[in-house]
Scaffold this active site. Structure first.
Site, PDB file in Angstrom:
ATOM      1  N   LEU A 153     -10.086  -3.485   4.404  1.00  0.00           N
ATOM      2  CA  LEU A 153      -9.212  -2.785   3.469  1.00  0.00           C
ATOM      3  C   LEU A 153      -8.008  -2.149   4.183  1.00  0.00           C
ATOM      4  CD1 LEU A 153      -8.819  -1.883   0.520  1.00  0.00           C
ATOM      5  CD2 LEU A 153     -10.030   0.233   1.115  1.00  0.00           C
ATOM      6  N   ASP A 154      -6.807  -2.518   3.751  1.00  0.00           N
ATOM      7  CA  ASP A 154      -5.556  -1.933   4.268  1.00  0.00           C
ATOM      8  C   ASP A 154      -5.413  -2.062   5.776  1.00  0.00           C
ATOM      9  OD1 ASP A 154      -5.010  -1.222   1.644  1.00  0.00           O
ATOM     10  OD2 ASP A 154      -5.883   0.771   1.854  1.00  0.00           O
ATOM     11  N   ALA A 155      -6.039  -3.077   6.346  1.00  0.00           N
ATOM     12  CA  ALA A 155      -6.002  -3.223   7.803  1.00  0.00           C
ATOM     13  C   ALA A 155      -5.381  -4.541   8.250  1.00  0.00           C
ATOM     14  CB  ALA A 155      -7.412  -3.088   8.371  1.00  0.00           C
ATOM     15  N   HIS A 178       0.858  -1.187   0.000  1.00  0.00           N
ATOM     16  CA  HIS A 178       0.000   0.000   0.000  1.00  0.00           C
ATOM     17  C   HIS A 178       0.891   1.232   0.000  1.00  0.00           C
ATOM     18  CE1 HIS A 178      -3.575   2.393   0.513  1.00  0.00           C
ATOM     19  NE2 HIS A 178      -2.961   3.057   1.464  1.00  0.00           N
ATOM     20  N   GLY A 218      -6.999   3.465   1.574  1.00  0.00           N
ATOM     21  CA  GLY A 218      -7.856   3.581   0.396  1.00  0.00           C
ATOM     22  C   GLY A 218      -7.189   4.230  -0.786  1.00  0.00           C
TER      23      GLY A 218
END
Lengths: 285, 285, 285, 285
Positions: free
Chosen positions: A227-229, A192, A201
């Protein structure tokens, strides 16, 4: 490099684990090349990774696994042992941006990444020629906005047919569906382009430019349904100034993305990453 | 160091600004020691900072200001000129943690910080002896949970009576009230112990430990009514591992807090920071 | 923090060391809080550090030492075990520059450095008041150019009378005589204000400015008879630009010197540094 | 990106330079996109770089050069003005190691490097296929130990026929002969795989491993007749530990070499580097 075994263990912490493991290794004459331990005091959990000179062992892997199972049961271990000769199979996924893909392919080509790259899946044709120069299969699977499921089923098939055990989203600009996150749990690695948890995001560099931060970063993490976690494997940052526009940040960030993804992937394929809860233990060299 | 003037300008960007300014400086024989320009292409805004050898100038500051006002009006400038001999007056605020306070006081004492420290305001007595060793007035103003307003009024009085033009929250564990943020707009500097915008608010290191990040950071920013959302002056990070607990992060983070706050404050008092919107232009050396 | 023991071992590498050590610890019920191993493949040497929860052990230190001696003899170990309650005694030495001294004293005062500071020896009076604020004995021992030996004999006496086991040259601007380097072998820690082996000797920042390097650094190392050539414990760097003069480098470098020295000293007093040949194994957290 | 001009000036420092330059730019309606100044107080020398929006100018480059010559003469300027459309021509040189070459070719291919790559000269065939994928001419010129001069004459011919104005030694494992250093003065860029001035000459990582340093680095510099002693453009470092062998350092160092060389080359081809004496002024963005 000579052949080694990698023994990776995690279990509830208590006295005697190291003694039991090292005594067994000793009985089988295992010469330890690298050893890492970690006790998480909050979780009362124990993590361990050994690299053992395969030549020194008086038993083969099959016997090892059979014998060690008793110790593992006694201590409630989550464990495995691998041979350095059984290289992980890695499927790369990308869109149009080539920097991470070129970086990983070059590292693999020069022997730096200890894995087999079994293919590249992309949703555009742009990167085909680069990939094919490396004699790696290129699967172009378009993911139409209106109906993504068939595309992801085709992706799933391509992954499974390749025998890949690790999937790398090398700037793949599609959100991985939840059911695939579950199926390939802690086997899908994403890069990311922000220092998470900042700028989750879309368009993180533009978010960074708007906020006026003085460092931008990248995060390599396991993909989960959030998401992205997912659990973070590796992160790094680079300094920016007021003179850098969002476009400049995109350019500068590429270098950090490449470094962070290649380090994170190396850790993963060398079995240096142990996931516990939503965090990682990373036994870097 | 010899006496210098600092001329700081921001205005809408157009052709001719530099020519007008440099021609005036040339007419008055100003020898430029340091010069920085920035054009923000999105905002179409121009920023400029000159350090001028005071000895070289054929006019004094008063005349300079009178003469330059015409140019400033022509280009719609937001501007000022300072003498290095008129040192900024700084009020420090703290609670019980001493690391940032000790760091700033030592830098000031050894001549590294180009300012006068006119006092320390704290809501506890713990740091009095350290501060008084430096012969600096110590104001202990307790901020009771149930009624904070009178305390902040006393703080306001102490600040105003000291003549301070800059207020530094050196790990001051109280939220600055909105009316004081407004009154001292872009003159109150805070150190937040995370890499903003990650981990806004309380206990950022504990938040970081829970998220499992691989770097922790600190952010020096101007205080505005929005918590931890003011213009960022400086940030930095330090690497952490799975072996670092939240307590370890608190300890490791102190070094970054000290560095980031002292750099941010230096930039501010040397008039190197220009705020535009919610972002800063920082003309670091 | 609860009481711990630190067991530190180095010996020729062979199969069975870990098994023998961990089996003994297990028999005595030792709960391992932190464990580090390293095998130097070139030197065929093995290094190990354990932190053990003292409460968990069924034997006291004296018994441990007696019992463990047999294992140690079998494997030809260079070894010791310490209690966290027996803090190392540290003598600091300085000249006129206060930044490293202030930094170490503050870290000690706030409980960050796990040691007792038994005194400060300086060859000038400048730092007396700062040191005495911390209620630490200050020994001013002038070192005259023409005859340094008596001064160093007085220094030796001050060190020995203080019971110090570690001596820190915190920007002490005198070369430590060879016979003291020998007497306090691997117990004298210096901070050199360059990234060694660049810029050995006097005025390294000026050497750096002349060479036009883009990063300056600092090195914490054990003092040996060879000037600035002893085993390196820790190093770090900071970026500089063409706009930084040698004077600026002196100022910027101070921050790196403080960080590097305090980290190096922490590693040393926590028994994380093992010297082998002219190199160190540093088991950082 | 729209067309810009780059005006780069260095001259003895005195009052009036900026005024003269900016007044001329103003008269010709030059809109300044980026401006950097530096005054070296020791050398009393002035350095300046302007990026000017070409569209805004009321004169073309030829007229500019004719008109500006008068100002340049008055102030004894060393100067030039370039168009962003006249891209520098770069010749890369390599041996067998591909990491720097692959990195530069990829950056060029994706438009990040603002130059034309006119060829690659190597003393082995290994990298031909990679280079030819990019449709770049590959010159394999063997440099026999016993008689290198004819080889370097062939290299000189290849460079001159390509029209290259910049030569990049991208891990080219041959010492550039003195007469070519002179001929292409400050146009030959090398990447040295150490943090200079540490570890000059052969096998710097092995030297670093022997010395036991805790950071390794790379240096991008102009090649002069003095081995590894030319003006430094850029440097960076990466942390290493006792667990890293010289072989590990070779691997880790590659990432720093790539970053440092690509940054250094970018600065050079964007006319951000001004050499003065044996040092550089680098007007990084």
């Amino acid at each position: 490099m000579s052949k080694t075994y990698r023994l990776v263990i995690s279990c509830p912490d208590r006295v005697g684990i190291v003694a039991a493991v090292s005594q067994y290794l000793n009985e089988r004459n295992g010469s330890i090349v690298e050893a890492n331990h970690h006790t998480g005091p909050e979780q009362k959990w124990f993590f361990m990774r050994h690299v053992i000179d395969a030549e020194s062992m008086t038993v083969d892997l099959e016997t090892f696994r059979a014998e060690f199972a008793k110790i593992a049961a006694e201590f409630d271990m989550d464990w495995f042992i691998n041979s350095s000769e059984d290289k992980p199979k890695v499927m790369l996924m990308a869109t149009k941006e080539s920097h991470c893909l070129n970086d990983l392919l070059h590292r693999w080509h020069t022997g730096e990444l200890q894995c087999d790259i079994v293919g590249v899946i992309a949703n555009h044709e742009d990167l085909r020629s680069m990939v094919e120069w490396y004699k790696i299969p290129y699967h172009c699977i378009n993911v139409p906005k209106e109906d993504k499921l068939p595309a992801f089923q085709a992706i799933e098939t391509a992954i499974d047919e390749s025998g890949a055990d690790t999937i790398v989203l090398a700037r793949y600009m599609q959100i991985f569906p939840e059911y695939l996150c579950e199926k390939y749990r802690f086997r899908v690695i994403n890069i990311h382009h922000s220092f998470l948890p900042s700028f989750i995001g879309a368009k993180p560099y533009h978010q960074a430019a708007v906020r006026g931060v003085k460092l931008i970063g990248a995060t390599c993490h396991y993909v989960t349904a959030d998401l992205d976690a997912g659990p973070i494997i590796e992160q790094d940052v680079i300094r920016v100034r007021h003179s850098h526009s969002a476009t400049d940040m995109v350019r500068l960030g590429k270098d950090i993305e490449k470094l962070v993804l290649s380090r994170g992937l190396s850790y993963h394929i060398e079995d240096r990453v142990l996931v516990h809860g939503n965090k990682t233990v990373v036994f870097a060299q």
